[in-house]
Every structure is written in C-alpha cells, then in structure tokens.
Motif scaffolding. Structure first.
Motif, PDB file in Angstrom:
ATOM      1  N   SER A 234       0.822  -1.219   0.000  1.00  0.00           N
ATOM      2  CA  SER A 234       0.000   0.000   0.000  1.00  0.00           C
ATOM      3  C   SER A 234       0.850   1.260   0.000  1.00  0.00           C
ATOM      4  CB  SER A 234      -0.893   0.026   1.241  1.00  0.00           C
ATOM      5  OG  SER A 234      -1.695  -1.107   1.290  1.00  0.00           O
ATOM      6  N   LYS A 381       8.669  -6.143   6.497  1.00  0.00           N
ATOM      7  CA  LYS A 381       9.336  -7.447   6.455  1.00  0.00           C
ATOM      8  C   LYS A 381       9.517  -7.956   5.029  1.00  0.00           C
ATOM      9  CE  LYS A 381       6.916 -10.349   8.973  1.00  0.00           C
ATOM     10  NZ  LYS A 381       6.522 -11.357   9.972  1.00  0.00           N
ATOM     11  N   PHE A 385      12.565  -1.628   2.188  1.00  0.00           N
ATOM     12  CA  PHE A 385      11.922  -0.324   2.110  1.00  0.00           C
ATOM     13  C   PHE A 385      12.838   0.758   2.666  1.00  0.00           C
ATOM     14  CE2 PHE A 385       8.900   2.680   4.188  1.00  0.00           C
ATOM     15  CZ  PHE A 385       8.600   3.351   3.038  1.00  0.00           C
TER      16      PHE A 385
HETATM   17  S1  SF4 Z   1       6.146  -1.119   3.290  1.00  0.00           S
HETATM   18 FE1  SF4 Z   1       6.291  -3.377   3.531  1.00  0.00          FE
HETATM   19  S2  SF4 Z   1       4.969  -3.887   5.294  1.00  0.00           S
HETATM   20 FE2  SF4 Z   1       4.423  -1.812   4.599  1.00  0.00          FE
HETATM   21  S3  SF4 Z   1       2.726  -2.103   3.187  1.00  0.00           S
HETATM   22 FE3  SF4 Z   1       4.627  -2.096   1.964  1.00  0.00          FE
HETATM   23  S4  SF4 Z   1       5.203  -4.265   1.760  1.00  0.00           S
HETATM   24 FE4  SF4 Z   1       3.733  -4.108   3.443  1.00  0.00          FE
END
Ligand code: SF4
Length: 468
Positions: A234, A381, A385
């Motif tokens: 998201s 996780k 990021f």
């Molecule tokens: S940053 Fe990582 S934990 Fe957060 S929504 Fe995106 S994939 Fe999921």
C-alpha cells in the motif's frame, strides 16, 4: 527499494533503456546498472549513484551499448545487473525486493560444496546473485524462478535478459509491481509506469502475483499464470511511487488526492490554507484542499535544481541535513497564519520536528498535521523499504513505549483507531512534534482511497496483519 526496466526491440533501443531506467531514480540512491545483449555477448555497466544522478553517470557508457535488448536497474543495495554463465545459458539478471532468509539459503547451498557466491556485498550477500543461484538449481528458467519464489522469505521481482528475449517475473504475492508495455516493434517491462508515456509505450497489462512472461519484439508469452493471492504494498500509493505511475491500473496521484479528501472529511479545522510536505505530501494536500474548499499554498518550496531526488542518503545525520537544506521556507506565507500540512507518513518524526519548529520560528500561529496513512507500528518485512528504519525508532513505537513505560508485545490496541491507547499514542506524538492538532488517516479510509479490497493489499506496517 529499487526498480527495474527492460526492453526488446526490432531496432537499437539503448535510448529507451537509458531513459526508462532513469525514470526509476526516485526508488534508490546507491547503484544504477544497465546490461545489454549484443551479437558479441553481454555488456554490463554499474555505477555508484550516491552523489550523482543516473543520467550523468551513464550518458557516456551508452555510446558503447547500442543493442536491440537490455535491462536496467536502480538499486538501493546490491551491485546489479549480475552476469551469469550457467547450464541455462548466459544471462543478465536484475531484481527488486528483499530476501530476508538470504543467509540461511546461502548456508544451505554451500553445504553441497558445489555452489558459491562471488559478489560480496559489504558483509552481506548480493541478493540478486543469490536469486540467480536459486534459479540455476533447476532445469529451466521457469522452474528456477518457481524455486526462487518458493524458497525465499520476503519478495523478489526480477528481469532476466537472455539471448532470445527477456523473462519478467513478479514476486509471489505481487508486493512490487511489474507492468508490460508495448509500442510498434517494441515490448518493455517496468516497475514504474511513469517510464512509459514519454517513451510512447502503452500499458499492455499488469502482471499478476507470481506471474512470469517472456517478451521478444514480436510479442509475449505467459510462462507462469498468476497466483490468486495479491498483497501489493500500500505504501506504493502513499509514499514511494511516482505520481505519474499506476499499479493495478490505479494511479498514484489520483489516490493521493483521494487520501487527502478522506482526511478533510474527518476532524475539520479552521485554518487559512492547506499545504503538503514535498514531494508526496503535495498530492495528499491538494486532495484535502479541494475537498475542504480551502486554498492550497506552498509555505515550503523544494530547491529542485540540485536536490531533485526524493530518497535520501542512508546515513541519518546526512539525511537530516539534506532534508533541511532542500526545503526553503517562505516567511511571507507563514507569518501570522494558521495552516494544515498533509504528509505522506510519519516515520521517525525527527525531520518533521525540525520542520515544525522552523514554521513557528517564521511566525506560524498554528500548525496542524494530517498524515495520509495510519501510524507506522511495524517495520517492513517484505521489501528493502528502508534499511535505517529500526522498528523501535518509529515515532509510534517510541510513543507506545512512553505510554506503557516498558516494551510490550501485544500492540493490537495501538493499531485500532479510536481506542484509548491509540488516542494516547497519537497525543504523545502530537506533543513531541509540537503540533496544534495531529490526526492520522484511518486504515479503512486509506484502503478506500486506493480502491482495492483490503485483502489484496499489504497493510502490515500499520496493522501487523500478514498473509496466513
Ligand atoms: S512497506 Fe512493507 S509492510 Fe508496509 S505495506 Fe509495503 S510491503 Fe507491506
């Protein structure tokens, strides 16, 4: 994070490869890489892009890289592309995502005494090479990619450039996007669709979770059908995606506008104008202002001639300095005014604390804040990021520790908007940032603004919910 771009063509496509890869520069600050396939073999170039933009590093190299097919990457970590000679043939590979069990997978592989890794990435493992090693363990690229997706914890989307064409594979749960584009005599694949319009590509299709396609200038073949569980990140829409990009056919800027509108419908305040913290806060702020019927102004402007990139250096002190230097306050707009800022998210909150203090220094009467997503309670996780984000440094986690007076395991009350504990956490963060009011986006509203069903979205960093 990182992003990839690949192209196959009936004619020389190095210019499209160069610009298509460059359009992923908002996703990484460490390395840029290109690989092309020519009649005399593969040519690969990798540059450090920590202190220079991708284009300035590669504009000489591409003179030697004319080709009909190639792949490129902007990477926050590994040196990429990796060139491989294996029983599957020669190929180049680029990847985005995070293999969280990389050490264990490597240890298991070494036990056979027939496998090794040659790319040393600091003290860690080059995850793109590890991905290649897992692919090479099987009899075909298709079964090798399946082996990779079944073996890893985390996520891995990738492109493989072979003599005959390009394999494009989206990670098992589709946390990162891979999109196929088309123009006459050319097919391309990209992480960010913002790479397409100026190169005159149209979106052909959005790959599904775990889907694999093989592209050539003539067309594409599906080599693995998509799975039925989508968990797209998201945060792509909230923060790190580019406004001109779309994922699952849902545009980023449009979604940010809707996020702002949802924020405006809740907790209205009497203010003179609305603003957004550049860059991604602007889309949210514009949506807020339109919904509230208030003017949108820019009390801070970004010094774009030299601070063009939205991601920042990994070193926290340098990052704080960069954050301060690239935003210039406009006292004439700030002095004596009450206003509201939209922000994509509050991560640690230290930069924001400094920003708010400067607004008061410049005469602001009231500063209200509306983050476009709920409080970040858990670290990611599934993607790389941000390496510097330790869970306990998150503004929400610090506030929870203050409220509880100790470390606690069960955080569920803090992930549900409106509980007494949630309100206490929000108030702690407001006080620490010295804001007049602070109201986070509700998760239901964020999900509605994106427009996909909740079960198709990864929302782990806000509610700790993960696929069973
Ligand atoms: S940053 Fe990582 S934990 Fe957060 S929504 Fe995106 S994939 Fe999921």
């Amino acid at each position: 994070m990182g992003g990839v771009f690949g192209i196959t063509s009936w004619e020389d496509c190095i210019t499209d490869l160069f610009y298509g890869t460059d359009y992923h520069s908002h996703l990484g600050t460490k390395r840029g890489g290109l690989a092309v396939r020519r009649e005399d073999g593969f040519v690969r170039v990798i540059h450090n892009i920590e202190n220079a933009q991708f284009r300035s590093k590669f504009d000489q190299d591409i003179e030697q890289m004319h080709s009909w097919s190639g792949i490129g990457v902007i990477s926050d970590f590994d040196n990429q592309p990796i060139l491989i000679r294996s029983h599957l043939g020669d190929y180049a590979i680029v990847a985005v995502g995070a293999i969280k069990n990389a050490d264990r997978l490597a240890r298991d592989a070494f036990k056979s005494r027939r496998l090794h890794l040659s790319e040393i990435h600091g003290s860690g493992i080059n995850q793109t090479e590890l991905a290649a090693m897992l692919i090479n363990q099987e009899e075909s690229f298709e079964s090798g990619i399946q082996n990779l997706q079944d073996s890893i914890e985390g996520s891995c989307s990738l492109l493989i450039l072979t003599e005959k064409g390009i394999y494009a594979a989206r990670d098992k749960y589709g946390r990162t996007p891979i999109v196929l584009g088309k123009k006459a005599g050319n097919y391309a694949v990209t992480s960010e669709t913002c790479a397409f319009p100026n190169l005159e590509f149209d979106v052909e299709r959005y790959l599904g979770p775990g889907e694999v396609v093989f592209i050539t200038p003539e067309g594409y073949e599906q080599r693995k059908a998509p799975g039925d569980r989508l968990q797209i990140c998201s945060f792509l829409w909230v923060y790190y995606g580019y406004p001109a990009s779309s994922y699952e056919a849902i545009n980023v800027e449009d979604t940010r506008n809707r996020c702002g509108a949802y924020l405006a419908r809740r907790n209205p305040v009497k203010i003179d104008f609305v603003a957004g913290i550049p860059d991604s806060g602007v889309g949210h702020g514009l949506g807020y202002a339109a919904e509230a019927g208030l003017p949108f102004k820019r009390p801070f402007v970004k010094y774009t001639p030299t601070w063009a990139r939205s991601f920042m250096p990994q070193n926290q002190n340098v990052r704080d300095l960069v954050a301060r230097m690239k935003l210039i306050p406009i006292k004439d707009l700030i002095n004596g005014k009450k206003f509201l800022f939209c922000e994509d998210s509050i991560v640690r909150g230290t930069q924001l604390q400094d920003t708010v203090r400067r607004l008061y220094d410049f005469g602001a009467l009231e500063v209200h804040m509306r983050p476009a997503c709920p409080p970040l309670v858990y670290g990611c996780k599934f993607l790389n990021f941000s390496v510097s984000r330790s869970e306990m440094d998150l503004a929400a986690r610090r506030a929870i520790r203050e409220v509880e007076g100790e470390y606690i395991q069960d955080l569920s009350d803090y992930t549900r908007e409106g509980t007494a504990k949630y309100n206490a956490m929000e108030e702690r963060i407001r006080q620490r940032l010295n804001l007049t009011t602070l109201k986070y986006q509700r998760l239901e509203d964020l999900v509605a603004a994106i427009g996909l069903p909740k079960e198709k979205l990864c929302t782990y960093c806000w509610d700790g919910v993960e696929l069973e």
